[in-house]
Design a protein around this motif. Structure first.
Motif, PDB file in Angstrom:
ATOM      1  N   ASP A  16      69.054  41.541   8.547  1.00 50.28           N
ATOM      2  CA  ASP A  16      67.864  41.120   9.294  1.00 50.28           C
ATOM      3  C   ASP A  16      68.019  39.729   9.902  1.00 50.28           C
ATOM      4  O   ASP A  16      67.023  39.008  10.065  1.00 50.28           O
ATOM      5  N   GLY A  18      68.229  37.332  12.929  1.00 55.26           N
ATOM      6  CA  GLY A  18      67.826  37.404  14.323  1.00 55.26           C
ATOM      7  C   GLY A  18      68.838  36.790  15.269  1.00 55.26           C
ATOM      8  O   GLY A  18      69.719  36.012  14.877  1.00 55.26           O
ATOM      9  N   GLY A 266      68.053  43.392  14.353  1.00 52.98           N
ATOM     10  CA  GLY A 266      67.422  42.142  14.717  1.00 52.98           C
ATOM     11  C   GLY A 266      66.574  41.577  13.596  1.00 52.98           C
ATOM     12  O   GLY A 266      66.368  42.202  12.549  1.00 52.98           O
ATOM     13  N   GLU A 268      63.113  39.637  11.741  1.00 53.04           N
ATOM     14  CA  GLU A 268      61.691  39.944  11.620  1.00 53.04           C
ATOM     15  C   GLU A 268      60.914  38.746  11.099  1.00 53.04           C
ATOM     16  O   GLU A 268      61.475  37.815  10.524  1.00 53.04           O
ATOM     17  N   SER A 271      62.053  35.137  11.939  1.00 57.50           N
ATOM     18  CA  SER A 271      63.292  35.010  12.674  1.00 57.50           C
ATOM     19  C   SER A 271      63.039  34.556  14.111  1.00 57.50           C
ATOM     20  O   SER A 271      61.967  34.772  14.680  1.00 57.50           O
ATOM     21  N   THR A 273      64.242  35.119  17.905  1.00 56.27           N
ATOM     22  CA  THR A 273      64.978  36.062  18.749  1.00 56.27           C
ATOM     23  C   THR A 273      65.010  35.632  20.213  1.00 56.27           C
ATOM     24  O   THR A 273      65.421  36.397  21.074  1.00 56.27           O
ATOM     25  N   GLN A 279      61.473  42.865  17.572  1.00 53.48           N
ATOM     26  CA  GLN A 279      62.039  42.511  16.283  1.00 53.48           C
ATOM     27  C   GLN A 279      62.543  43.788  15.614  1.00 53.48           C
ATOM     28  O   GLN A 279      62.526  44.863  16.207  1.00 53.48           O
ATOM     29  N   LYS A 280      62.988  43.636  14.380  1.00 53.99           N
ATOM     30  CA  LYS A 280      63.396  44.772  13.565  1.00 53.99           C
ATOM     31  C   LYS A 280      62.367  45.906  13.680  1.00 53.99           C
ATOM     32  O   LYS A 280      61.172  45.672  13.685  1.00 53.99           O
ATOM     33  N   GLY A 286      65.187  42.247  21.089  1.00 55.67           N
ATOM     34  CA  GLY A 286      65.105  41.462  19.860  1.00 55.67           C
ATOM     35  C   GLY A 286      65.302  42.258  18.599  1.00 55.67           C
ATOM     36  O   GLY A 286      65.648  41.706  17.557  1.00 55.67           O
ATOM     37  N   GLY A 287      65.102  43.581  18.665  1.00 56.45           N
ATOM     38  CA  GLY A 287      65.340  44.433  17.509  1.00 56.45           C
ATOM     39  C   GLY A 287      66.749  44.968  17.427  1.00 56.45           C
ATOM     40  O   GLY A 287      67.165  45.467  16.375  1.00 56.45           O
TER      41      GLY A 287
END
Length: 449
Positions: A16, A18, A266, A268, A271, A273, A279-280, A286-287
């Protein structure tokens, strides 16, 4: 290629992390000097992608070199809890460690496995000679107890047997990896060491938070964490990597050891990004886009690498470096990028695909174009000029939009179907609380969000 000519391989996987959580990628709130130094000594990738926006799915792709959707366990996002018991990586499937072992390597995994539990599944069943670490998706950094849904009091194993250790888990893994590297000095056989940290995955515990850890009832504590705490976790990860790299230097193995550092997806919650959104658990950049470094001082000069890559590329690439190739009965969905890394071939466009059960997500990157679907919302982006995925070009370029949507449909037909269920554990707790299409993308707020 003889064994003496084969490089050692150290593959370091963060959990996880980023895109901008390292100094060389834009971190400003904490320092990562060891990883920044590694970046200066080798290739720093600018367009490296994870195979999934969540952990175990990417790990299926890493170890097999194939899209995770070819295997039942790879459909889970992630493998976790009672409803995924009995799923894992089939031992008969060729893997990166099993293929390297066949090529003369000693193989070891230190850290996170997350591809099924013994006796049916496990690192020793899938090509590793040695295993020390956690079998599931997350452990407390101090008590080493697992997350919700795991059925053991603590998740720390040596081989197929539970073991006890004390200390901050990132430090424990560094101890084991450093000892392994030092023990290889003078060996006639090359090694492949997978060093898979759980950092900076929650729980939000820095090295000085042992008292906090013993009070936690749920490893994901909604009231815990901060940017400062997250920085402590990442800095501990950086220091741990520095210790292992120092062991390579001290034993004279650094120049002819391939070192790879990357993340399973990515970041979460805390993080960074930037400049990406998402994200995640999301197929936004970003994920999916992850910081990635590679050093092989004997053959690869320091440079910034613009080649588009994906996690599945590591199997054919590292096998090529070792003088091997993927199993002919299980061809890789990845690409050997060693010629590009060595400067013998130019960077070139790629076509990569993703799907994600939660929010019915789909994505294709074809050259600089990216097709994205989240629930009923569809988008077309030029990610070369619009890294933040803000300008939806579907109406301006309907031919490209239609072509990529059709490409995804045709690609998807070749894989196991998505199950009807969307398990809530396929989302991070933050996203479970708010199933959303980011406001910056949605034409309208989906019903029930």
């Amino acid at each position: 290629m003889t064994q003496r000519e084969q490089p050692n391989i150290l593959f370091i996987l963060a959990d996880d992390l980023g895109w901008a959580d390292l100094g060389v990628y834009g971190a400003t709130d904490f320092a990562t000097p060891h990883l920044d130094r590694l970046a200066a000594q080798g290739a720093r990738f600018t367009q490296a992608y994870a195979n999934s926006a969540v952990c175990s799915a990417t790990r299926f792709a890493l170890i097999t070199g194939r899209y995770q959707y070819r295997l039942r366990g790879g459909l889970e996002e992630p493998i976790a809890g009672s409803n995924t018991q009995g799923l894992g990586l089939p031992p008969e499937h060729p893997t990166l460690p099993s293929l390297l072992r066949d090529a003369g390597y000693d193989t070891a995994l230190i850290g996170k496995w997350h591809l099924g539990h013994p006796p049916a599944y496990g690192p020793l069943q899938s090509g590793y000679d040695r295993f020390f670490g956690n079998l599931g998706g997350v452990v407390d950094y101090f008590t080493h107890k697992p997350g919700v849904g795991e059925h053991v009091p603590r998740d720390l194993w040596e081989g197929d047997l539970p073991v006890e250790r004390t200390g901050y888990y990132t430090h424990v893994l560094a101890d084991e990896a450093e000892a392994y590297v030092r023990g290889r000095q003078g060996s006639q056989r090359p090694f492949f060491l997978s060093l898979h940290f759980t950092a900076p995955h929650w729980p939000w515990e820095g090295p000085g938070d042992e008292a906090v850890s013993r009070e936690l009832k749920d490893l994901f504590h909604y009231d815990g964490g901060s940017l400062r705490k997250y920085g402590e976790i990442v800095e501990a990860l950086d220091a741990a990597v520095g210790r292992v790299l120092a062991a390579l230097d001290a034993t004279g193995q650094a120049d002819d050891t391939i070192v790879v550092f990357t993340s399973d997806n990515g970041g979460e919650r805390f993080s960074k990004t930037w400049p990406f959104t998402g994200q995640k658990t999301e197929l936004l950049e970003g994920g999916l886009r992850v910081p990635t470094l590679l050093r092989w001082s004997a053959r690869i000069r320091p440079h910034v690498q613009t080649q588009v890559t994906i996690t599945a590329d590591w199997l054919p690439t590292l096998l090529a470096a070792a003088g091997g190739a993927p199993h002919p009965g299980y061809p890789s969905d990845g690409e050997n990028i060693l010629p590009v890394l060595e400067g013998h071939a130019p960077a070139h466009p790629r076509t990569l695909y993703w799907r994600y059960k939660a929010q019915s997500q789909r994505a294709v990157r074809d050259g600089d174009w990216k097709y994205l679907q989240i629930n009923d919302n569809e988008f077309l982006f030029d990610v070369a000029v619009d890294a933040r995925e803000r300008a939806n070009l579907r109406d301006r370029h309907p031919d490209v939009f239609t072509r990529l949507r059709l490409q995804w449909e045709q690609w998807n037909e070749g894989f196991l179907p998505i199950t009807d269920e969307v398990f809530t554990h396929g989302l991070t707790p933050d996203v479970q609380a708010d199933r959303y299409v980011p406001h910056s993308l949605a034409r309208k707020r989906p019903s029930g969000a």
